[in-house]
Design a protein around this motif. Structure first.
Motif, PDB file in Angstrom:
ATOM      1  N   THR B 336      42.761  44.293  44.259  1.00  0.00           N
ATOM      2  CA  THR B 336      42.396  42.930  44.612  1.00  0.00           C
ATOM      3  C   THR B 336      41.199  43.040  45.544  1.00  0.00           C
ATOM      4  O   THR B 336      40.932  44.103  46.111  1.00  0.00           O
ATOM      5  CB  THR B 336      43.569  42.176  45.258  1.00  0.00           C
ATOM      6  OG1 THR B 336      43.214  40.785  45.359  1.00  0.00           O
ATOM      7  CG2 THR B 336      43.882  42.702  46.654  1.00  0.00           C
ATOM      8  N   TYR B 337      40.457  41.947  45.664  1.00  0.00           N
ATOM      9  CA  TYR B 337      39.239  42.005  46.473  1.00  0.00           C
ATOM     10  C   TYR B 337      39.323  41.046  47.647  1.00  0.00           C
ATOM     11  O   TYR B 337      39.709  39.884  47.486  1.00  0.00           O
ATOM     12  CB  TYR B 337      38.022  41.679  45.602  1.00  0.00           C
ATOM     13  CG  TYR B 337      36.712  41.695  46.377  1.00  0.00           C
ATOM     14  CD1 TYR B 337      36.118  42.911  46.733  1.00  0.00           C
ATOM     15  CD2 TYR B 337      36.107  40.510  46.768  1.00  0.00           C
ATOM     16  CE1 TYR B 337      34.933  42.932  47.465  1.00  0.00           C
ATOM     17  CE2 TYR B 337      34.924  40.524  47.497  1.00  0.00           C
ATOM     18  CZ  TYR B 337      34.340  41.741  47.837  1.00  0.00           C
ATOM     19  OH  TYR B 337      33.190  41.755  48.572  1.00  0.00           O
ATOM     20  N   ASP B 339      37.134  39.200  50.535  1.00  0.00           N
ATOM     21  CA  ASP B 339      35.773  38.859  50.939  1.00  0.00           C
ATOM     22  C   ASP B 339      35.627  39.056  52.436  1.00  0.00           C
ATOM     23  O   ASP B 339      36.226  38.313  53.222  1.00  0.00           O
ATOM     24  CB  ASP B 339      35.480  37.390  50.632  1.00  0.00           C
ATOM     25  CG  ASP B 339      35.230  37.140  49.160  1.00  0.00           C
ATOM     26  OD1 ASP B 339      34.189  37.592  48.666  1.00  0.00           O
ATOM     27  OD2 ASP B 339      36.085  36.505  48.522  1.00  0.00           O
ATOM     28  N   GLN B 351      30.041  37.186  44.372  1.00  0.00           N
ATOM     29  CA  GLN B 351      30.271  37.562  42.987  1.00  0.00           C
ATOM     30  C   GLN B 351      29.854  39.001  42.717  1.00  0.00           C
ATOM     31  O   GLN B 351      30.484  39.698  41.929  1.00  0.00           O
ATOM     32  CB  GLN B 351      29.518  36.588  42.068  1.00  0.00           C
ATOM     33  CG  GLN B 351      30.017  36.555  40.643  1.00  0.00           C
ATOM     34  CD  GLN B 351      31.536  36.433  40.544  1.00  0.00           C
ATOM     35  OE1 GLN B 351      32.151  35.612  41.216  1.00  0.00           O
ATOM     36  NE2 GLN B 351      32.151  37.283  39.724  1.00  0.00           N
ATOM     37  N   ARG B 354      32.435  41.737  43.046  1.00  0.00           N
ATOM     38  CA  ARG B 354      33.462  41.558  42.013  1.00  0.00           C
ATOM     39  C   ARG B 354      32.942  42.031  40.661  1.00  0.00           C
ATOM     40  O   ARG B 354      33.650  42.694  39.901  1.00  0.00           O
ATOM     41  CB  ARG B 354      33.879  40.089  41.932  1.00  0.00           C
ATOM     42  CG  ARG B 354      34.664  39.618  43.146  1.00  0.00           C
ATOM     43  CD  ARG B 354      35.077  38.155  43.001  1.00  0.00           C
ATOM     44  NE  ARG B 354      36.101  37.770  43.962  1.00  0.00           N
ATOM     45  CZ  ARG B 354      35.867  37.367  45.206  1.00  0.00           C
ATOM     46  NH1 ARG B 354      34.615  37.296  45.646  1.00  0.00           N
ATOM     47  NH2 ARG B 354      36.851  37.046  46.033  1.00  0.00           N
ATOM     48  N   ASP B 355      31.684  41.696  40.377  1.00  0.00           N
ATOM     49  CA  ASP B 355      31.094  42.138  39.113  1.00  0.00           C
ATOM     50  C   ASP B 355      31.090  43.651  39.030  1.00  0.00           C
ATOM     51  O   ASP B 355      31.400  44.243  37.992  1.00  0.00           O
ATOM     52  CB  ASP B 355      29.655  41.614  38.985  1.00  0.00           C
ATOM     53  CG  ASP B 355      29.624  40.115  38.679  1.00  0.00           C
ATOM     54  OD1 ASP B 355      30.705  39.570  38.347  1.00  0.00           O
ATOM     55  OD2 ASP B 355      28.544  39.510  38.783  1.00  0.00           O
ATOM     56  N   MET B 365      41.603  43.492  37.987  1.00  0.00           N
ATOM     57  CA  MET B 365      41.432  42.716  39.219  1.00  0.00           C
ATOM     58  C   MET B 365      42.476  41.617  39.302  1.00  0.00           C
ATOM     59  O   MET B 365      42.603  40.797  38.405  1.00  0.00           O
ATOM     60  CB  MET B 365      40.033  42.105  39.234  1.00  0.00           C
ATOM     61  CG  MET B 365      39.739  41.320  40.470  1.00  0.00           C
ATOM     62  SD  MET B 365      38.991  42.321  41.753  1.00  0.00           S
ATOM     63  CE  MET B 365      37.271  42.035  41.403  1.00  0.00           C
ATOM     64  N   HIS B 367      43.738  38.307  41.402  1.00  0.00           N
ATOM     65  CA  HIS B 367      43.176  37.325  42.324  1.00  0.00           C
ATOM     66  C   HIS B 367      43.988  37.262  43.625  1.00  0.00           C
ATOM     67  O   HIS B 367      45.206  37.206  43.603  1.00  0.00           O
ATOM     68  CB  HIS B 367      43.172  35.952  41.653  1.00  0.00           C
ATOM     69  CG  HIS B 367      42.843  34.830  42.577  1.00  0.00           C
ATOM     70  ND1 HIS B 367      41.572  34.636  43.079  1.00  0.00           N
ATOM     71  CD2 HIS B 367      43.616  33.860  43.117  1.00  0.00           C
ATOM     72  CE1 HIS B 367      41.584  33.578  43.888  1.00  0.00           C
ATOM     73  NE2 HIS B 367      42.816  33.092  43.921  1.00  0.00           N
ATOM     74  N   THR B 434      34.153  48.818  48.315  1.00  0.00           N
ATOM     75  CA  THR B 434      33.736  48.567  46.935  1.00  0.00           C
ATOM     76  C   THR B 434      32.888  49.710  46.385  1.00  0.00           C
ATOM     77  O   THR B 434      33.075  50.168  45.256  1.00  0.00           O
ATOM     78  CB  THR B 434      32.919  47.256  46.886  1.00  0.00           C
ATOM     79  OG1 THR B 434      33.681  46.243  47.542  1.00  0.00           O
ATOM     80  CG2 THR B 434      32.620  46.843  45.468  1.00  0.00           C
TER      81      THR B 434
END
Lengths: 487, 452, 441
Positions: B336-337, B339, B351, B354-355, B365, B367, B434
């Motif tokens: 999961t990411y 921010d 974005q 995430r990309d 991934m 949410h 990341t």
């Protein structure tokens, strides 16, 4: 954030602190209180005596009883996003902040209702049930942060109330603490039409002057199966306005029907969410229909036809959710966008019969010319709710006064054609005197009479909603009472 | 600003210095608060408002208080300090604000005034001073502290300390931090001390300079390694200017703007020959981009700072914009990411990371609700406001999906804080940067190739 | 004689042909007047009220008389004020989709007029030929289509009324969105004429549906659980029925000749959408249920029948049998229980029962016919059961003799003092519809 000692000699502050369980739930230092001297309306400011944060209905009732017994003026406050000053402590009130009562108490999908505490944020309700395909319909543009308790007080509207109605149409039950501290429950179990006068409807929209709502049962709705959004550009405002009437007359009930004029378009195109509206058009319509998928196409075709008959320059249907989202973002940030083309703005909230749109827009143009100020128009055209934005620069001497006068003139223009002075922002402090544009003294008296039944000592949110006392209304009333006493 | 501001204008003008209770230069900027119409759209974005429900702990409340001092309605005192310093500086309000009010900038300016009016005392003061003036600006001291930590970990002392409960003499929140100290490796700046430029693998397309960061290079030097690997693999020559220093973010957050300016000047000097300054720590990147704010009253340096800040870019955005090789090896993992505030709200980078993650084969991934909610790290906030930071973290951890193996993000402060959250709430996620994941995918690809 | 004095007093306000002496015999439903007057102007109404207020006279308000059996324990007031001649459209701007109409206008007259403009008032009350808009609003009448269109409180945007002291008070306005001041409309809707005489009603309108159909789904087993799960399934879908009314077997027999629990599912929209929704219902139709689909006129005819199954105060049934009609409010799905319990009264209390209720909104209508004491105990029994469900029972129609025995509004709510306070503020002398409302207000 450790619990600190209460450092004050004020016995009321100490006693109030005791009711809510100590220093974490009360503010009384000037520095903290200053943050509560206004809500979303900042033309008037006043410090409260204290701010208390009850955690449940019992604490609210005790606080209210204490204030009532000790003749302390008090009022309830939610997120403080109101645009008419309903939560400003003009009399140095004790503010009862409802934000810590923010639980979603229950959701009953089968019977389509949810029970929330008043501090629960509007959008969170939809977010909590959207995975099941349900939503809560009233969607004021502050829904990201405003509380449902505040929505009840103001009878909040939103872009989609054309088809789905405003807050009052979605409230099934209320628990209310009356100004004497008594707790009552109206619309028990959320069953409609309980025997007796419709207090539910009366309290909704009473701007916090009749009681403090501590629990709310709301109706929730199933998401529509399909949604389509249309954007239409017109070379003159009259054509645009006529198209609005034609759409409605064609028997279509759009979910939303929004309009912006040239000045407004200039603003939104210069701000954060431009979508490429042509700069030289006079009006843009944003039309949304929703419902059963099988019926949508027919309605969209009809709308396109209506627009073409009214000399539309260009009309297009959103191709996907992304495009639809961009159109809405462009529209919904409209007020803030005015910052891009003007130092200051004043927003008004008049409502007119739809058919008077061209006439009133002409009048607003006139007002604009007379004042020498630009006025942008962004409005819920479908239900005739206008938001004229008077653009001005407060740094230029005299311009602020001109803007205020122009704003009031816009409301007068609305009242003159049989409209009203506020469609969704409320009267509060801001439009107390403008109430006279639409009501006679007797009619205002009829309303304050009702307030007296609930709030006989007028300790709860005094000085809101009605023209300032001490004028003819009160004097006449006194005379009337004397007369009655004699006869 | 709407008409509503006018009410105040009826008072004597707030711009004359006679009324203002800000007594030092570099006071909060009137233009920053003038745009605030008090609409309240910022409220729900603010973690401290969410927890307290109190206006003075909300963005618009803070702006109102800061303005009130300038208008002479308030003094700079303890009561004013409390809300101003309780701000996490997460900038979520900047994203939420329809009028783009720079709340973060105002807070930092106000803190500058407070720190000068009432210097810190007590243990908070000591800790603050030790970290901010004693360690962060001095790479060698950081290195030796790093060495000390490394020794502490390697020597087995760590185990002893933990077992013997010696640790309990520390305040609880420091204990929690200790438990998640990353294993200390050799800093990048030490490693590449003698290399002027680390050449791109293959053809050179661009030249970039890397801000290694103070804490990052000591505590997370492997992330710096990964950053260099990723950059060179994608055609970038990487230089690491040796006289660079701490970005100063923490000092500015804490109100020590003077030290902030000193460090800023040194960094601007150090990178003056670079065309592109890459950061992998969102907090640092954001601070570098905001250098002009520090020099509002110094036109010469302000101009330099403007030039400098235009060159700064986060690694994920840079890589995303200039193009990168999509890894071919699979990293089969559910992630999961999160921010980082200073990436999403501070730099608008949402974005791109995430990309990048989604371009790695086998990465699934999940949410995370409220992904751009602050984790409570906020520089050294978790050291100075432990209770609030703890509450913020708890609320963050509730949003971390159960079934993921890793939480990816772009800021070392968040990584420490989230690691603490994982430890404290008995979760088992790995905390990764990341760019590390991308590097690992490359490495795996190379290994597989090597094995052929 | 008192009546003569009254007549002569009234003559100074009204012309002679506007008044007649009251019925000589006691009316079955009560709510008569010594003198019945038919004012033609608001001014006349105001003057009559002022007179009554000053001379402590009691006034009963009426028009179509459909609700004559609804509330009140007085055989005859001093004045029966009939609005039957106070009717007609005041203002209609089709483009605004709003309408202002005088209170005495019969509902059907109104709808027929609007139909020419392809518009309607989105209410569906009983006895539309007789019931006037003023009475419908004052008694808060709604029908099965409330699910799709809401009730009086969702439709009325403005009222004009005469207060007991003769003051003209307007509430709301002519626009569809309005938050100026208290929402006083709500106070008067359903107030049974105890606060003021409504003279004009302003409503927002809806377009006439382009197409309508009705799916009738009968359940041979009468299994409540089966009906319930079907209803939940339908309500949880994205279909948009305008009515989802459950009919008791007896009523179903009377209306469609099927002596079975029957769901009447109404759809109104453009034709393609209506058929699409019918198809959906077919898809989820329970295995052993029977389905019948009525289109357009047939569907309308069905609803018209439903609107005239209850007792009509203007034409009460003669004979020894007594008629009663109950409005029952419960939580939506509890309607299933209410219909079932009502059905059982037939055997336990020897009464004829016809009941229907909206599963999407929770309101039921139960019509009873039988001997006086059976009716009395049946109502009692039903009220007990409904109270256990947390709901309420209001007796909408009952002969005067029984109204004196049965509290038609049920127990007073805990906040009764507020209702009382409102009444005494507005009508301190209790001039209007004396003792006709909750708690003898």
């Amino acid at each position: 954030m450790a619990s600190k000692q209460i450092k004050t000699n004020d016995k009321h502050v100490k006693n109030l602190a005791n009711i809510v369980g100590g220093s974490r739930s009360i503010l009384y230092h000037k520095e903290d209180l200053l943050a509560y001297d206004s809500d979303g309306f900042t033309l008037h400011r006043h410090l409260p005596k204290a701010v208390v944060f009850p955690k449940d209905t019992q604490e609210v009732a005790k606080l209210v009883k204490y204030c009532s017994d000790n003749q302390l003026p008090f009022l309830a406050r939610g997120a403080g996003t109101g645009l008419s000053g309903g939560a400003i402590p003009m009399n140095g009130e004790v503010i009862i902040s409802m934000v810590r009562m923010k639980r979603l108490l229950s959701v009953n999908l089968e019977n389509r209702r949810a029970v929330v505490e008043p501090g629960f944020v509007n959008l969170k309700l939809t977010n909590s049930i959207s995975d099941k395909g349900y939503y809560y319909a009233p969607d004021p543009s502050s829904q990201y942060c405003c509380t449902i308790g505040g929505n009840v007080a103001e009878n909040a509207g939103g872009a989609h109330c054309l088809k789905y109605g405003v807050t009052t149409n979605h409230i099934l039950g209320l628990e209310v603490v009356l100004p004497n501290g008594e707790i009552i429950e109206i619309g028990e179990n959320g069953i409609p039409d309980a025997p007796g006068y419709d207090l539910l409807g009366l309290i909704t929209g009473s701007e916090g002057t009749l009681g403090i709502v501590t629990k709310i049962t709301v109706r929730i709705l199933k998401n529509p199966e399909a949604k389509q959004t249309v954007l239409a550009y017109f070379d003159n405002v009259t054509d645009g306005s006529q198209a609005v009437s034609d759409i409605i007359s064609a028997g279509i009930v759009p979910a939303a029907l929004e309009m912006m004029d040239k000045t407004a378009i200039e603003g939104v195109e210069a701000a954060a969410f431009p979508v490429g509206h042509p700069k030289d058009i006079e009006a843009v319509l944003l039309i949304e229909v929703d419902g059963i998928s099988a019926g949508i196409a027919e309605q969209i075709n009809q709308i396109l036809e209506v627009c073409n008959n009214r000399n539309v320059r260009e009309v297009k249907v959103a191709q996907d959710e992304l495009e639809r989202g961009r159109w809405w973002a462009n529209r919904k940030t409209g007020f803030g966008a005015m910052g891009a083309i003007s130092a200051d703005y004043l927003v008004q909230d008049g409502v007119i019969p739809r058919s008077k749109l061209p006439q009133v827009l002409n009048r607003i143009n006139q007002i604009s010319e007379e004042a020498g100020l630009r006025i942008a128009n962004i409005f819920h055209a479908g239900d005739g709710n206008l938001h004229p934005l008077v653009l001005f620069d407060a740094r230029i001497p005299g311009e602020s006064e001109k803007a205020l006068a122009a704003g009031s003139a816009c409301l007068q223009a609305c009242a003159d054609v049989g409209g009203t002075i506020t469609g969704e922002h409320g009267v509060g402090i801001e439009k107390r005197e403008e109430m006279r544009f639409v009501f006679t003294d007797e009619e205002i008296n009829a309303q304050t009479d009702i307030r007296e039944v609930f709030n006989p000592n007028n300790l709860l949110n005094a000085g809101k909603l009605f023209p300032m006392p001490g004028r003819c209304v009160e004097i006449k009333k006194e005379l009337k009472e004397k007369e009655a006493a004699i006869s | 600003m709407s008409l509503k501001e006018m009410a105040l204008k009826q008072d004597p003008s707030c711009t004359t210095n006679s009324l203002s209770n800000y007594l030092w230069s570099d006071a909060p900027d009137e233009n920053k608060w003038a745009d605030c119409v008090h609409c309240g759209m910022c409220l729900e974005s603010c973690p401290t408002y969410e927890l307290t429900g109190q206006e003075q702990h909300s963005p618009r409340g803070r702006v109102h208080l800061i303005k009130s001092v300038a208008e002479g309605k308030l003094e700079v005192n303890e009561q004013f300090m409390d809300p101003v310093f309780a701000c996490l500086d997460c900038r979520a309000c900047t994203t939420a604000c329809p009028a783009d009010v720079d709340v973060g900038g105002l807070i930092e300016e106000a803190r500058g005034q407070i720190r000068q009016a009432m210097p810190l005392t007590g243990w908070k003061g000591s800790v603050s001073k030790l970290f901010l003036q004693g360690i962060f600006p001095h790479q060698n001291r950081l290195n030796s502290m790093g060495s000390l930590l490394k020794f502490y970990q390697k020597s087995g002392m760590q185990k002893v300390v933990r077992k013997t409960k010696l640790i309990n003499v520390m305040p609880q929140h420091l204990v929690e931090m200790e438990a998640i100290m990353p294993e200390i490796k050799e800093p990048l700046r030490k490693k590449y001390k003698n290399e002027k430029v680390i050449k791109a693998k293959g053809e050179t397309k661009n030249e970039v300079s890397l801000l290694t960061g103070c804490v990052m290079d000591v505590m997370f030097s492997d992330i710096n390694e990964s950053t260099v690997n990723v950059l060179t693999r994608n055609g970038n020559d990487v230089s690491i200017p040796q006289n660079q220093t701490c970005c100063g973010a923490l000092h500015v957050h804490a109100g020590d703007r003077e030290t902030g300016r000193k460090l800023a000047k040194q960094n601007m000097e150090a990178f003056k020959d670079s065309d592109k300054v890459i950061t992998n720590a969102a907090g640092c990147g954001c601070a570098l981009k905001e250098y002009p704010e520090l020099f509002r009253e110094d036109p010469e340096w302000h101009e330099k700072a403007e030039e400098f800040s235009a060159k700064v870019e986060d690694i994920s955005k840079y890589i995303h914009d200039t193009g990168y090789e999509k890894p071919k090896a699979e990293l089969n993992t559910r992630i999961t990411y999160h921010d980082a505030c200073h990436l999403a709200h501070g730099q608008g980078v949402r974005q791109e990371p995430r990309d990048i993650l989604l371009d790695i084969p086998g990465v699934e991934m999940v949410h995370m609700p409220n992904a751009d909610r602050c984790c409570g790290s906020a520089g050294i906030y978790n050291i100075t406001n432990p209770e609030m930071a703890g509450d913020v973290l708890e609320s963050k951890m509730q949003n971390v999906p159960d079934d993921v193996e890793m939480i990816s993000m772009g800021n070392p402060g968040c990584m420490l804080q989230m690691a603490m959250g994982v430890e404290k709430y008995g979760r088992n996620q790995k905390i990764v940067h990341t760019i590390q994941l991308l590097d690992w995918a490359y490495q795996k690809e190379d290994q597989l190739k090597g094995g052929e | 004689m008192i009546t003569a004095e009254l007549l002569s007093d009234l003559k100074s306000i009204l012309s002679e042909e506007q008044m007649i002496e009251g019925e000589s015999e006691n009316h079955l439903l009560g709510n008569s007047g010594q003198v019945t007057i038919y004012p033609k102007s608001e001014e006349e109404i105001a003057n009559v009220l002022k007179y009554a207020n000053n001379h402590r006279k009691k006034i009963t308000v009426s028009a179509g008389e459909t609700k004559r059996g609804f509330g009140g324990i007085i055989d005859s007031a001093d004045i029966l004020l009939s609005l039957a001649n106070y009717k007609g459209i005041v203002e209609h701007t089709p483009g605004d989709m709003t309408l202002t109409v005088k209170a005495g206008t019969p509902f059907k007259e109104l709808q027929d007029y609007l139909a020419e403009h392809k518009q309607k008032v989105s209410l569906d009350p009983a006895w539309p030929e007789y019931a006037t808009i003023g009475g419908i609003i004052a008694s808060n009448e709604s029908g099965p289509k409330r699910l799709g269109y809401g009730a009086g409180r969702d439709v009325v945007i403005g009222l004009r009324m005469v207060y007991p002291d003769g003051t003209i008070i307007r509430s709301g306005g002519k626009v569809v969105k309005n938050v100026a001041g208290y929402d006083m409309n709500k106070l008067f809707i359903g107030s049974m004429g105890t606060l003021g005489v409504v003279t004009e009603v302003t409503m927002k309108l809806r377009p006439l549906a382009k197409y309508e159909s009705l799916v009738l789904l009968s359940f041979p087993e009468g299994n409540v659980e089966e009906i319930r799960s079907f209803a939940i399934h339908l309500l949880d879908s994205v279909m948009e029925p305008t009515a989802l009314e459950l009919l008791s077997p007896a009523l179903s027999q009377k209306l469609i000749g099927e002596n079975l629990h029957t769901l009447a599912i109404g759809f109104e929209d453009v034709e393609s959408s209506v058929h699409y929704q019918e198809e959906y219902v077919k898809k989820i139709q329970p295995a052993n249920s029977k389905m019948k689909i009525l289109q357009q006129k047939e569907a309308q005819a069905f609803w018209d029948k439903i609107y005239s199954i209850g007792p009509n105060g203007a034409a009460p049934a003669a004979g020894s049998e007594i008629e009663a009609s109950l409005k029952i409010g419960v939580t939506n799905l509890d309607v299933l229980h209410v219909i079932n319990i009502s059905q059982q009264l037939k055997d336990t209390h020897n009464v004829v029962v016809e009941a229907h209720g909206g599963i999407g909104h929770g309101l039921c209508q139960v019509n009873l016919k039988g001997a006086s004491e059976d009716i009395e105990s049946a109502i009692d029994q039903l009220r007990n059961s409904v109270n256990q469900l947390g709901g309420y029972v209001i007796v909408k129609h009952l002969p005067l003799s029984l109204r004196k025995k049965i509290n038609i509004w049920g127990e007073n709510p805990s906040y009764f003092f507020l209702l009382e306070g409102i009444k005494s503020k507005i009508d301190p002398n209790s001039v209007l519809n004396h003792k006709r409302y909750v708690g003898g207000i």
